[in-house]
Design a protein around this motif. Structure first.
Motif, PDB file in Angstrom:
ATOM      1  N   UNK A 134      -8.104 -43.262  20.070  1.00 50.54           N
ATOM      2  CA  UNK A 134      -8.615 -44.603  19.758  1.00 50.54           C
ATOM      3  C   UNK A 134      -8.839 -45.305  21.093  1.00 50.54           C
ATOM      4  N   UNK A 135      -9.999 -45.072  21.716  1.00 44.76           N
ATOM      5  CA  UNK A 135     -10.201 -45.548  23.084  1.00 44.76           C
ATOM      6  C   UNK A 135     -10.393 -47.062  23.250  1.00 44.76           C
ATOM      7  N   UNK A 190      -4.642 -44.853  33.194  1.00 46.77           N
ATOM      8  CA  UNK A 190      -4.990 -46.055  32.432  1.00 46.77           C
ATOM      9  C   UNK A 190      -4.990 -47.276  33.332  1.00 46.77           C
ATOM     10  N   UNK A 191      -5.630 -48.315  32.840  1.00 45.67           N
ATOM     11  CA  UNK A 191      -5.637 -49.609  33.524  1.00 45.67           C
ATOM     12  C   UNK A 191      -5.265 -50.681  32.515  1.00 45.67           C
ATOM     13  N   UNK A 192      -4.709 -51.760  33.054  1.00 46.74           N
ATOM     14  CA  UNK A 192      -4.365 -52.921  32.234  1.00 46.74           C
ATOM     15  C   UNK A 192      -5.378 -54.011  32.557  1.00 46.74           C
ATOM     16  N   UNK A 193      -5.841 -54.666  31.515  1.00 45.31           N
ATOM     17  CA  UNK A 193      -6.778 -55.772  31.696  1.00 45.31           C
ATOM     18  C   UNK A 193      -6.284 -56.961  30.879  1.00 45.31           C
ATOM     19  N   UNK A 219      -6.258 -49.475  28.533  1.00 49.58           N
ATOM     20  CA  UNK A 219      -7.243 -48.483  28.111  1.00 49.58           C
ATOM     21  C   UNK A 219      -7.307 -47.375  29.137  1.00 49.58           C
ATOM     22  N   UNK A 220      -7.712 -46.205  28.677  1.00 48.83           N
ATOM     23  CA  UNK A 220      -7.747 -45.040  29.544  1.00 48.83           C
ATOM     24  C   UNK A 220      -8.908 -45.099  30.518  1.00 48.83           C
ATOM     25  N   UNK A 221      -8.653 -44.584  31.696  1.00 42.47           N
ATOM     26  CA  UNK A 221      -9.702 -44.404  32.690  1.00 42.47           C
ATOM     27  C   UNK A 221     -10.414 -43.084  32.386  1.00 42.47           C
ATOM     28  N   UNK A 224     -10.132 -37.475  30.645  1.00 37.71           N
ATOM     29  CA  UNK A 224     -10.243 -36.075  31.047  1.00 37.71           C
ATOM     30  C   UNK A 224      -8.917 -35.344  30.868  1.00 37.71           C
ATOM     31  N   UNK A 225      -7.820 -35.963  31.284  1.00 41.21           N
ATOM     32  CA  UNK A 225      -6.491 -35.353  31.122  1.00 41.21           C
ATOM     33  C   UNK A 225      -6.189 -35.123  29.649  1.00 41.21           C
ATOM     34  N   UNK A 226      -6.479 -36.107  28.811  1.00 38.95           N
ATOM     35  CA  UNK A 226      -6.229 -35.967  27.368  1.00 38.95           C
ATOM     36  C   UNK A 226      -7.076 -34.840  26.788  1.00 38.95           C
TER      37      UNK A 226
END
Length: 168
Positions: free
Chosen positions: A61-62, A94-97, A109-111, A116-118
């Motif tokens: 769930x991106x 991931x980054x926090x916004x 949310x994932x970078x 790619x890792x997932x």
């Protein structure tokens, strides 16, 4: 979380007992540290089991999510998620916004590296399942996929009903 008292002490049917036995064997195997380490090594990802689980969940769930909502969805304490998010952020996954609805809150949310890792972790896991079921006919694999999906959906719906009943 307090355990819910049993509603009935009548014995389970033979097939339910057999399903539970097999289900326990499967969950024990999939939760083993050695299994996790094998998947991480093959995928080139170095995360502990909890962080890897969150990575996989976020990749399914991106959309950016609040950490508290993520904790609720995973049925874990918020502090547990916070620690794992720190590990994922440090790894560049991931980054926090700021939350646009509430600037005091954050969303994660994932970078691209996280996605790619997932994907790599998921692909290693899928290859392993494919190898384990290599001798199965396509029809048996389709039947298993349908029944397993139905079982998981029913388990989750039942678990949600239990949580709602406990809350009322």
């Amino acid at each position: 979380m307090t355990p819910m008292p049993p509603t009935s002490l009548s014995p389970a049917s033979g097939e339910v007992t057999e399903i539970e036995r097999h289900f326990n064997r499967l969950t024990l195997h999939s939760g083993r540290m050695r299994r996790h380490e094998q998947i991480m090594a093959a995928s080139g990802v170095t995360l502990d089991r909890a962080a890897a689980g969150i990575l996989r969940h976020l990749s399914s769930d991106p959309s950016p999510q609040r950490p508290g909502v993520l904790a609720a969805r995973l049925s874990v304490e918020a502090s547990h998620v916070t620690r794992q998010l720190g590990q994922l952020e440090k790894a560049g996954y991931l980054v926090r916004t700021p939350d646009p609805d509430d600037r005091r809150a954050q969303r994660v949310h994932l970078t691209e590296a996280g996605l790619s890792a997932a994907r790599r972790v998921r692909e290693v896991s899928r290859r392993s399942i494919d190898q384990a079921l290599a001798e199965w006919s396509p029809e048996d694999r389709e039947r298993l996929a349908a029944l397993f999906g139905r079982m998981v959906s029913d388990f989750l719906a039942h678990a949600e009903t239990e949580v709602q009943e406990r809350g009322s």
